[in-house]
Design a protein around this motif. Sequence first.
Motif, PDB file in Angstrom:
ATOM      1  N   SER A   7       0.763  -1.038  -0.142  1.00 56.96           N
ATOM      2  CA  SER A   7       0.206   0.019  -0.162  1.00 56.96           C
ATOM      3  C   SER A   7       0.884   1.182   0.121  1.00 56.96           C
ATOM      4  CB  SER A   7      -0.935  -0.028   1.102  1.00 56.96           C
ATOM      5  OG  SER A   7      -0.391   0.178   2.237  1.00 56.96           O
ATOM      6  N   LYS A   8       2.050   1.287   0.423  1.00 56.20           N
ATOM      7  CA  LYS A   8       3.061   2.199   0.303  1.00 56.20           C
ATOM      8  C   LYS A   8       3.777   2.604  -0.822  1.00 56.20           C
ATOM      9  CE  LYS A   8       4.054   1.540   5.325  1.00 56.20           C
ATOM     10  NZ  LYS A   8       4.908   1.391   6.164  1.00 56.20           N
ATOM     11  N   ILE A   9       3.692   1.224  -1.982  1.00 60.05           N
ATOM     12  CA  ILE A   9       4.435   1.817  -3.011  1.00 60.05           C
ATOM     13  C   ILE A   9       3.890   2.979  -3.935  1.00 60.05           C
ATOM     14  CG2 ILE A   9       5.042   0.732  -5.551  1.00 60.05           C
ATOM     15  CD1 ILE A   9       4.736  -1.994  -3.926  1.00 60.05           C
ATOM     16  N   LYS A  10       4.900   3.822  -4.295  1.00 56.71           N
ATOM     17  CA  LYS A  10       4.648   4.866  -5.014  1.00 56.71           C
ATOM     18  C   LYS A  10       5.793   5.016  -6.230  1.00 56.71           C
ATOM     19  CE  LYS A  10       7.339   8.055  -2.295  1.00 56.71           C
ATOM     20  NZ  LYS A  10       7.287   7.632  -0.960  1.00 56.71           N
ATOM     21  N   ALA A  11       5.203   5.713  -7.266  1.00 53.51           N
ATOM     22  CA  ALA A  11       6.184   6.286  -8.333  1.00 53.51           C
ATOM     23  C   ALA A  11       6.553   7.558  -8.451  1.00 53.51           C
ATOM     24  CB  ALA A  11       5.375   5.589  -9.593  1.00 53.51           C
ATOM     25  N   ILE A  12       7.720   7.859  -8.764  1.00 54.14           N
ATOM     26  CA  ILE A  12       8.154   9.211  -8.970  1.00 54.14           C
ATOM     27  C   ILE A  12       8.692   9.417 -10.321  1.00 54.14           C
ATOM     28  CG2 ILE A  12       9.833  11.185  -8.425  1.00 54.14           C
ATOM     29  CD1 ILE A  12       9.978   9.933  -5.585  1.00 54.14           C
ATOM     30  N   ILE A  13       7.869  10.193 -11.047  1.00 50.22           N
ATOM     31  CA  ILE A  13       8.427  10.469 -12.594  1.00 50.22           C
ATOM     32  C   ILE A  13       9.472  11.377 -12.397  1.00 50.22           C
ATOM     33  CG2 ILE A  13       7.806  11.200 -14.785  1.00 50.22           C
ATOM     34  CD1 ILE A  13       5.133   9.771 -14.278  1.00 50.22           C
ATOM     35  N   VAL A  14      10.739  11.385 -13.068  1.00 49.28           N
ATOM     36  CA  VAL A  14      12.028  12.289 -13.150  1.00 49.28           C
ATOM     37  C   VAL A  14      11.959  12.701 -14.516  1.00 49.28           C
ATOM     38  CG1 VAL A  14      14.114  12.659 -12.418  1.00 49.28           C
ATOM     39  CG2 VAL A  14      12.890  11.241 -10.963  1.00 49.28           C
ATOM     40  N   PRO A  15      11.764  14.037 -14.753  1.00 45.29           N
ATOM     41  CA  PRO A  15      11.880  14.339 -16.331  1.00 45.29           C
ATOM     42  C   PRO A  15      13.119  14.663 -16.986  1.00 45.29           C
ATOM     43  CG  PRO A  15      11.261  16.022 -14.875  1.00 45.29           C
ATOM     44  CD  PRO A  15      11.489  14.972 -13.905  1.00 45.29           C
ATOM     45  N   GLY A  16      13.261  14.667 -18.155  1.00 46.21           N
ATOM     46  CA  GLY A  16      14.440  15.194 -18.907  1.00 46.21           C
ATOM     47  C   GLY A  16      14.681  16.537 -18.483  1.00 46.21           C
ATOM     48  N   ASN A  17      15.810  17.234 -18.810  1.00 45.35           N
ATOM     49  CA  ASN A  17      15.989  18.581 -18.702  1.00 45.35           C
ATOM     50  C   ASN A  17      15.177  19.403 -19.477  1.00 45.35           C
ATOM     51  OD1 ASN A  17      17.650  18.507 -20.842  1.00 45.35           O
ATOM     52  ND2 ASN A  17      19.725  19.002 -19.676  1.00 45.35           N
ATOM     53  N   GLY A  18      15.255  20.568 -19.500  1.00 47.05           N
ATOM     54  CA  GLY A  18      14.483  21.423 -20.414  1.00 47.05           C
ATOM     55  C   GLY A  18      12.856  21.733 -20.181  1.00 47.05           C
ATOM     56  N   CYS A  19      12.355  20.768 -19.218  1.00 43.72           N
ATOM     57  CA  CYS A  19      10.899  20.741 -18.918  1.00 43.72           C
ATOM     58  C   CYS A  19      10.405  21.390 -17.989  1.00 43.72           C
ATOM     59  CB  CYS A  19      10.509  19.077 -18.793  1.00 43.72           C
ATOM     60  SG  CYS A  19      10.861  18.188 -20.044  1.00 43.72           S
ATOM     61  N   ASP A  20      10.068  22.778 -18.088  1.00 45.24           N
ATOM     62  CA  ASP A  20       9.592  23.528 -17.119  1.00 45.24           C
ATOM     63  C   ASP A  20       8.119  23.573 -16.697  1.00 45.24           C
ATOM     64  OD1 ASP A  20       8.802  24.619 -19.284  1.00 45.24           O
ATOM     65  OD2 ASP A  20       9.824  26.851 -19.101  1.00 45.24           O
ATOM     66  N   ASP A  21       7.464  22.816 -17.263  1.00 44.32           N
ATOM     67  CA  ASP A  21       6.173  22.484 -17.081  1.00 44.32           C
ATOM     68  C   ASP A  21       5.911  21.252 -17.425  1.00 44.32           C
ATOM     69  OD1 ASP A  21       3.430  22.073 -16.789  1.00 44.32           O
ATOM     70  OD2 ASP A  21       2.742  23.629 -18.328  1.00 44.32           O
ATOM     71  N   VAL A  22       6.219  19.897 -16.409  1.00 46.91           N
ATOM     72  CA  VAL A  22       6.158  18.607 -16.931  1.00 46.91           C
ATOM     73  C   VAL A  22       4.939  17.939 -17.099  1.00 46.91           C
ATOM     74  CG1 VAL A  22       8.205  18.204 -15.184  1.00 46.91           C
ATOM     75  CG2 VAL A  22       5.988  17.836 -14.223  1.00 46.91           C
ATOM     76  N   ARG A  23       3.631  18.669 -17.009  1.00 46.98           N
ATOM     77  CA  ARG A  23       2.526  17.955 -17.289  1.00 46.98           C
ATOM     78  C   ARG A  23       2.179  18.282 -18.662  1.00 46.98           C
ATOM     79  NH1 ARG A  23       0.326  15.582 -13.598  1.00 46.98           N
ATOM     80  NH2 ARG A  23       0.715  15.946 -11.345  1.00 46.98           N
ATOM     81  N   ASP A  24       2.997  19.219 -19.232  1.00 48.84           N
ATOM     82  CA  ASP A  24       2.771  19.579 -20.813  1.00 48.84           C
ATOM     83  C   ASP A  24       3.988  19.103 -21.566  1.00 48.84           C
ATOM     84  OD1 ASP A  24       1.339  20.394 -22.910  1.00 48.84           O
ATOM     85  OD2 ASP A  24       2.190  22.512 -22.516  1.00 48.84           O
ATOM     86  N   SER A  25       4.768  18.317 -20.985  1.00 46.78           N
ATOM     87  CA  SER A  25       6.184  17.591 -21.741  1.00 46.78           C
ATOM     88  C   SER A  25       5.894  16.354 -22.092  1.00 46.78           C
ATOM     89  CB  SER A  25       7.338  17.979 -20.800  1.00 46.78           C
ATOM     90  OG  SER A  25       7.666  19.436 -20.321  1.00 46.78           O
TER      91      SER A  25
END
Length: 192
Positions: A7-25
């Motif tokens: 139940s504690k397992i989570k994911a973290i998405i680490v973007p590439g550089n140049g992404c100042d708005d990750v939700r739109d990248s």
Amino acid sequence: MSLTEASKIKAIIVPGNGCDDVRDSVFYDWLAQRIRPLFPGGVILRDFPDPYVARESIWIPFILNELGCDENTVLIGHSSGASAIMRLLEYHKVLGAVLISAALTDQGIENERASGYYSRPWQWSAMTKNAKFIIQISSEDDHLVPIDEQRTVAKGLGGDVEYVEFKDMGHFLMSEVPQIAQVIERKMKTLE
């Protein structure tokens, strides 16, 4: 794995550089939505500080302290995000890591050199000891990270990495990449 641990397992998405708005990248927001059911602890997708240089000295503390990376975390990194994860794995335990377009060198690019990731030898055995699994996803026609570098990363990680290579996905700059989601889904089902 106990029900409490799961139940504690989570994911973290680490973007590439140049992404100042990750939700739109590229594919990041799409992937976060697609894999959310697999991670009862949530999927973290946030803008990173220092998005254009992606300095190790800033990104690693941010991942650990601000985003709460721990032994119940699956890190999913693309490009510079994959490099950040590889350096983090040298000293910190996680549940797993997914490396997409992982680079071995700065390729002579000053901005990549300034990030700090490529200034010393990679500690492959430490990385594999600090993650229960590592998946590396590459594409033969990646125009930003040469396939030879990506294959060398896989060799460095040795038999402990699941290596997936596509022929025609480039640098994975699409808004949706079902193939990445399918690899993650398959792996998470084996952990149940």
